[in-house]
Write a protein that holds these residues in place. Structure first.
Motif, mmCIF file in Angstrom:
data_model
loop_
_atom_site.group_PDB
_atom_site.id
_atom_site.type_symbol
_atom_site.label_atom_id
_atom_site.label_comp_id
_atom_site.label_asym_id
_atom_site.label_seq_id
_atom_site.Cartn_x
_atom_site.Cartn_y
_atom_site.Cartn_z
ATOM 1 N N VAL A 1 0.960 -1.358 -0.142
ATOM 2 C CA VAL A 1 -0.164 0.144 0.433
ATOM 3 C C VAL A 1 0.772 1.456 -0.093
ATOM 4 C CG1 VAL A 1 -2.522 -1.254 1.673
ATOM 5 C CG2 VAL A 1 -0.062 0.475 2.534
ATOM 6 N N PRO A 2 0.549 2.456 -0.356
ATOM 7 C CA PRO A 2 1.238 3.788 0.033
ATOM 8 C C PRO A 2 1.213 4.062 0.611
ATOM 9 C CG PRO A 2 -0.536 4.238 -1.991
ATOM 10 C CD PRO A 2 -1.102 2.790 -1.642
ATOM 11 N N ASN A 3 2.130 4.919 1.745
ATOM 12 C CA ASN A 3 2.204 5.230 3.011
ATOM 13 C C ASN A 3 1.159 5.677 3.967
ATOM 14 O OD1 ASN A 3 4.766 4.125 2.767
ATOM 15 N ND2 ASN A 3 6.034 6.564 2.380
ATOM 16 N N GLU A 4 0.177 6.766 3.223
ATOM 17 C CA GLU A 4 -0.749 7.041 3.061
ATOM 18 C C GLU A 4 -1.595 6.607 3.714
ATOM 19 O OE1 GLU A 4 -1.028 7.936 -1.428
ATOM 20 O OE2 GLU A 4 0.697 8.267 0.482
ATOM 21 N N ARG A 5 -1.790 5.120 3.404
ATOM 22 C CA ARG A 5 -3.081 4.699 3.417
ATOM 23 C C ARG A 5 -2.702 2.905 4.519
ATOM 24 N NH1 ARG A 5 -6.295 2.823 -1.123
ATOM 25 N NH2 ARG A 5 -7.684 2.134 0.623
ATOM 26 N N VAL A 6 -2.344 3.388 5.107
ATOM 27 C CA VAL A 6 -1.027 2.441 5.727
ATOM 28 C C VAL A 6 -1.913 1.936 7.271
ATOM 29 C CG1 VAL A 6 0.532 1.445 7.946
ATOM 30 C CG2 VAL A 6 1.245 2.065 5.875
ATOM 31 N N GLU A 7 -1.744 3.111 7.885
ATOM 32 C CA GLU A 7 -3.449 3.187 9.188
ATOM 33 C C GLU A 7 -4.582 2.688 8.923
ATOM 34 O OE1 GLU A 7 -2.034 3.644 12.050
ATOM 35 O OE2 GLU A 7 -0.268 4.261 10.840
ATOM 36 N N GLN A 8 -5.481 3.171 7.614
ATOM 37 C CA GLN A 8 -6.754 2.836 7.602
ATOM 38 C C GLN A 8 -6.681 1.268 7.496
ATOM 39 O OE1 GLN A 8 -7.197 4.621 3.127
ATOM 40 N NE2 GLN A 8 -8.883 5.991 4.483
ATOM 41 N N VAL A 9 -5.605 0.764 6.501
ATOM 42 C CA VAL A 9 -5.476 -0.915 6.568
ATOM 43 C C VAL A 9 -5.406 -1.607 7.348
ATOM 44 C CG1 VAL A 9 -3.981 -2.780 5.224
ATOM 45 C CG2 VAL A 9 -5.161 -0.769 3.693
ATOM 46 N N VAL A 10 -4.296 -1.325 8.223
ATOM 47 C CA VAL A 10 -4.315 -2.343 9.807
ATOM 48 C C VAL A 10 -5.550 -1.725 9.895
ATOM 49 C CG1 VAL A 10 -2.982 -1.644 11.969
ATOM 50 C CG2 VAL A 10 -1.825 -1.592 9.704
ATOM 51 N N GLU A 11 -5.712 0.004 10.165
ATOM 52 C CA GLU A 11 -7.232 -0.560 11.589
ATOM 53 C C GLU A 11 -8.094 -1.437 10.573
ATOM 54 O OE1 GLU A 11 -10.436 2.531 12.365
ATOM 55 O OE2 GLU A 11 -8.176 3.188 12.182
ATOM 56 N N LYS B 1 -10.212 -13.362 21.556
ATOM 57 C CA LYS B 1 -8.906 -14.571 21.915
ATOM 58 C C LYS B 1 -7.837 -14.971 21.713
ATOM 59 C CE LYS B 1 -13.673 -17.278 21.639
ATOM 60 N NZ LYS B 1 -14.675 -18.257 21.513
ATOM 61 N N ILE B 2 -7.206 -15.483 22.100
ATOM 62 C CA ILE B 2 -5.440 -16.067 22.246
ATOM 63 C C ILE B 2 -5.249 -16.597 20.608
ATOM 64 C CG2 ILE B 2 -5.289 -17.760 22.860
ATOM 65 C CD1 ILE B 2 -2.625 -17.473 24.018
ATOM 66 N N GLY B 3 -4.766 -15.732 20.049
ATOM 67 C CA GLY B 3 -4.510 -16.617 18.251
ATOM 68 C C GLY B 3 -4.562 -15.882 17.423
ATOM 69 N N ASP B 4 -5.313 -14.335 17.908
ATOM 70 C CA ASP B 4 -6.266 -13.470 17.210
ATOM 71 C C ASP B 4 -4.639 -12.925 16.130
ATOM 72 O OD1 ASP B 4 -8.526 -14.485 17.217
ATOM 73 O OD2 ASP B 4 -8.510 -11.906 18.531
ATOM 74 N N GLY B 5 -3.893 -13.070 15.783
ATOM 75 C CA GLY B 5 -2.240 -12.928 15.085
ATOM 76 C C GLY B 5 -1.120 -11.671 14.987
ATOM 77 N N LYS B 6 -1.114 -11.065 14.412
ATOM 78 C CA LYS B 6 -0.379 -10.661 14.625
ATOM 79 C C LYS B 6 -0.353 -9.568 13.285
ATOM 80 C CE LYS B 6 3.038 -11.075 18.064
ATOM 81 N NZ LYS B 6 2.220 -12.403 18.363
ATOM 82 N N ILE B 7 0.077 -8.254 13.150
ATOM 83 C CA ILE B 7 0.512 -7.675 11.540
ATOM 84 C C ILE B 7 2.156 -6.905 12.046
ATOM 85 C CG2 ILE B 7 -0.184 -5.427 10.470
ATOM 86 C CD1 ILE B 7 -2.950 -5.893 11.666
ATOM 87 N N PHE B 8 2.399 -7.214 10.345
ATOM 88 C CA PHE B 8 3.917 -6.743 10.250
ATOM 89 C C PHE B 8 4.284 -5.640 9.528
ATOM 90 C CE2 PHE B 8 4.448 -10.725 11.872
ATOM 91 C CZ PHE B 8 4.627 -10.792 12.912
ATOM 92 N N VAL B 9 4.558 -3.978 9.813
ATOM 93 C CA VAL B 9 4.382 -3.650 8.926
ATOM 94 C C VAL B 9 6.606 -2.970 8.272
ATOM 95 C CG1 VAL B 9 3.656 -1.147 8.000
ATOM 96 C CG2 VAL B 9 2.506 -2.368 9.155
ATOM 97 N N SER B 10 6.202 -3.018 7.008
ATOM 98 C CA SER B 10 8.243 -2.687 6.865
ATOM 99 C C SER B 10 8.023 -2.158 5.232
ATOM 100 C CB SER B 10 8.604 -4.004 6.572
ATOM 101 O OG SER B 10 7.851 -4.605 5.213
ATOM 102 N N SER B 11 9.416 -1.751 4.806
ATOM 103 C CA SER B 11 8.874 -0.366 4.272
ATOM 104 C C SER B 11 9.630 -1.283 2.736
ATOM 105 C CB SER B 11 10.699 0.430 3.987
ATOM 106 O OG SER B 11 10.212 1.223 5.422
ATOM 107 N N LEU B 12 9.123 -0.615 1.173
ATOM 108 C CA LEU B 12 9.358 -1.259 -0.008
ATOM 109 C C LEU B 12 9.829 -0.293 -0.553
ATOM 110 C CD1 LEU B 12 5.691 -2.502 -1.441
ATOM 111 C CD2 LEU B 12 7.823 -4.401 -0.741
ATOM 112 N N GLU B 13 10.992 -0.816 -1.061
ATOM 113 C CA GLU B 13 12.043 -0.468 -1.664
ATOM 114 C C GLU B 13 11.127 0.357 -2.853
ATOM 115 O OE1 GLU B 13 16.417 -0.248 -2.204
ATOM 116 O OE2 GLU B 13 15.779 -1.406 0.830
#
Length: 112
Positions: free
Chosen positions: A65-75, A85-97
């Motif tokens: 996603v473009p930088n300006e859309r990250v917060e919307q997508v994560v939310e 409940k336990i095990g719902d998961g994780k989200i990782f955000v990293s830069s794309l060159e």
């Protein structure tokens, strides 16, 4: 540009996909994976014998996603994947060159 990787419960994948479609996210990659975190797996009974299942089935979503859309997508992912409940998961955000659309040669945000 950012790459968002979400590891979620398999039965929540459609809910997340629908939530992202409502935001106008045009594409993602989904992979069936196995893993564990604090959930630590569980025991199952098979033919009278109990055994430990260390790796639990999960779904891995990868979304560029473009930088300006990250917060919307994560939310949207957090809301749609949450069971409380336990095990719902994780989200990782990293830069794309760099991002390149192979068919057209478009680069950057145009390739997303």
């Amino acid at each position: 540009m950012k790459l968002i990787v979400a590891i979620i419960k398999p039965f929540k994948a459609d809910d997340v996909r629908e939530a992202l479609a409502e935001l106008g996210v045009s594409g993602m990659t989904m992979t069936e994976v196995k893993g564990f975190g604090r959930q630590k797996g569980h025991t199952e009974l098979y033919r009278g014998a109990e055994y430990l299942v260390d790796f639990l089935p999960k779904v891995k979503l990868e979304i560029a996603v473009p930088n300006e859309r990250v917060e919307q997508v994560v939310e949207a992912i957090c809301k749609a994947a949450n069971t409380g409940k336990i095990g719902d998961g994780k989200i990782f955000v990293s830069s794309l060159e760099q991002t390149i659309r192979i068919r057209t040669g478009e680069t950057g945000n145009d390739a997303i």
